[in-house]
Write an enzyme that holds these catalytic residues in place. Structure first.
Site, PDB file in Angstrom:
ATOM      1  N   HIS A  53       0.850  -1.185   0.000  1.00  0.00           N
ATOM      2  CA  HIS A  53       0.000   0.000   0.000  1.00  0.00           C
ATOM      3  C   HIS A  53       0.888   1.238   0.000  1.00  0.00           C
ATOM      4  CE1 HIS A  53      -3.790  -2.049   1.862  1.00  0.00           C
ATOM      5  NE2 HIS A  53      -3.188  -2.823   0.965  1.00  0.00           N
ATOM      6  N   GLU A  55       0.813   3.924   1.765  1.00  0.00           N
ATOM      7  CA  GLU A  55       1.216   4.345   3.111  1.00  0.00           C
ATOM      8  C   GLU A  55       2.315   3.442   3.670  1.00  0.00           C
ATOM      9  OE1 GLU A  55      -3.368   4.923   2.954  1.00  0.00           O
ATOM     10  OE2 GLU A  55      -1.877   3.590   2.081  1.00  0.00           O
ATOM     11  N   CYS A  82      -6.201   1.752   5.569  1.00  0.00           N
ATOM     12  CA  CYS A  82      -6.752   0.473   6.013  1.00  0.00           C
ATOM     13  C   CYS A  82      -6.206   0.142   7.408  1.00  0.00           C
ATOM     14  CB  CYS A  82      -6.376  -0.620   5.013  1.00  0.00           C
ATOM     15  SG  CYS A  82      -4.637  -1.132   5.116  1.00  0.00           S
ATOM     16  N   CYS A  85      -2.361  -0.323   7.495  1.00  0.00           N
ATOM     17  CA  CYS A  85      -1.611   0.931   7.404  1.00  0.00           C
ATOM     18  C   CYS A  85      -1.745   1.744   8.688  1.00  0.00           C
ATOM     19  CB  CYS A  85      -2.076   1.741   6.190  1.00  0.00           C
ATOM     20  SG  CYS A  85      -1.667   0.948   4.614  1.00  0.00           S
TER      21      CYS A  85
END
Length: 153
Positions: A53, A55, A82, A85
Site C-alpha cells: 500500500h 502508506e 486500512c 496501514c
C-alpha cells in the site's frame, strides 16, 4: 492553499498517475517537520504484494532514512488508511494522518476496508479468519531475556 491541502493534492496526483499505469487509486505523501520526505503509490499491481500500500511503502522508506520512530511525521493519503496501514502508523509513531476519500466514498467501487476494521474489532473467536492462541512457555523466557538485554542498555 494550506500545506495540508497541497500535500493531499499531491497524494491524489500520485493516485491518479498510478491508475493511469494500471494500479489502484492510492497515493501517499509523508512529511517530516513539514517537508516532504517520501512520496509513494500503491504497488500491488507491480509486486503482487498485498501489503504494498502507498502508506506502507512510505513508512518503510521513511524508516530507512529516519529510523523506526517517525515522530513529527504526517502521512497524507488519497484514501482512508486500512487497518494494516493504521497499525503501522501507530507502531512507527506517525504524528498525524490526513486523507481525502473515506471508506464510505470508496465502498461503491469495492475499495473500502471497513469490513476488515469490523472483523478485527470482534473477539478472536468471532472473526472469520481462524485464529488460535496456543500458549508456549518458552515465550515468557524469551520475553524476559529480551527485557534483560534492553534494561542493560
Amino acid at each position: 492553499m494550506t500545506d495540508d491541502q497541497r500535500h493531499l493534492q499531491r497524494a491524489i496526483a500520485l493516485a491518479r498517475h498510478n491508475v493511469a499505469g494500471g494500479g489502484r487509486p492510492f497515493g501517499a505523501v509523508l512529511t517530516y517537520n513539514g517537508e516532504v520526505l517520501v512520496e509513494a503509490a500503491n504497488e500491488i499491481h507491480l509486486s503482487q504484494d498485498p501489503t504494498a500500500h502507498a502508506e506502507m511503502l512510505a513508512i518503510r522508506t521513511a524508516s530507512q532514512r529516519l529510523g523506526a520512530r517517525l515522530q513529527d511525521c504526517v502521512i497524507y493519503a488519497s484514501g482512508q488508511p486500512c487497518p494494516m496501514c493504521l497499525s503501522a502508523m501507530y507502531l512507527s509513531g506517525v504524528s498525524r494522518v490526513v486523507f481525502a476519500a473515506s471508506n464510505e466514498m470508496a465502498a461503491p467501487f469495492g475499495l473500502s476496508t471497513a469490513a476488515i476494521s469490523q472483523q478485527i474489532a470482534l473477539p478472536l473467536a468471532e472473526q472469520h479468519l481462524a485464529i488460535e492462541h496456543l500458549p508456549q512457555a518458552a515465550m515468557a523466557t524469551l520475553y524476559h531475556d529480551w527485557q534483560a538485554l534492553h534494561d542493560a542498555e
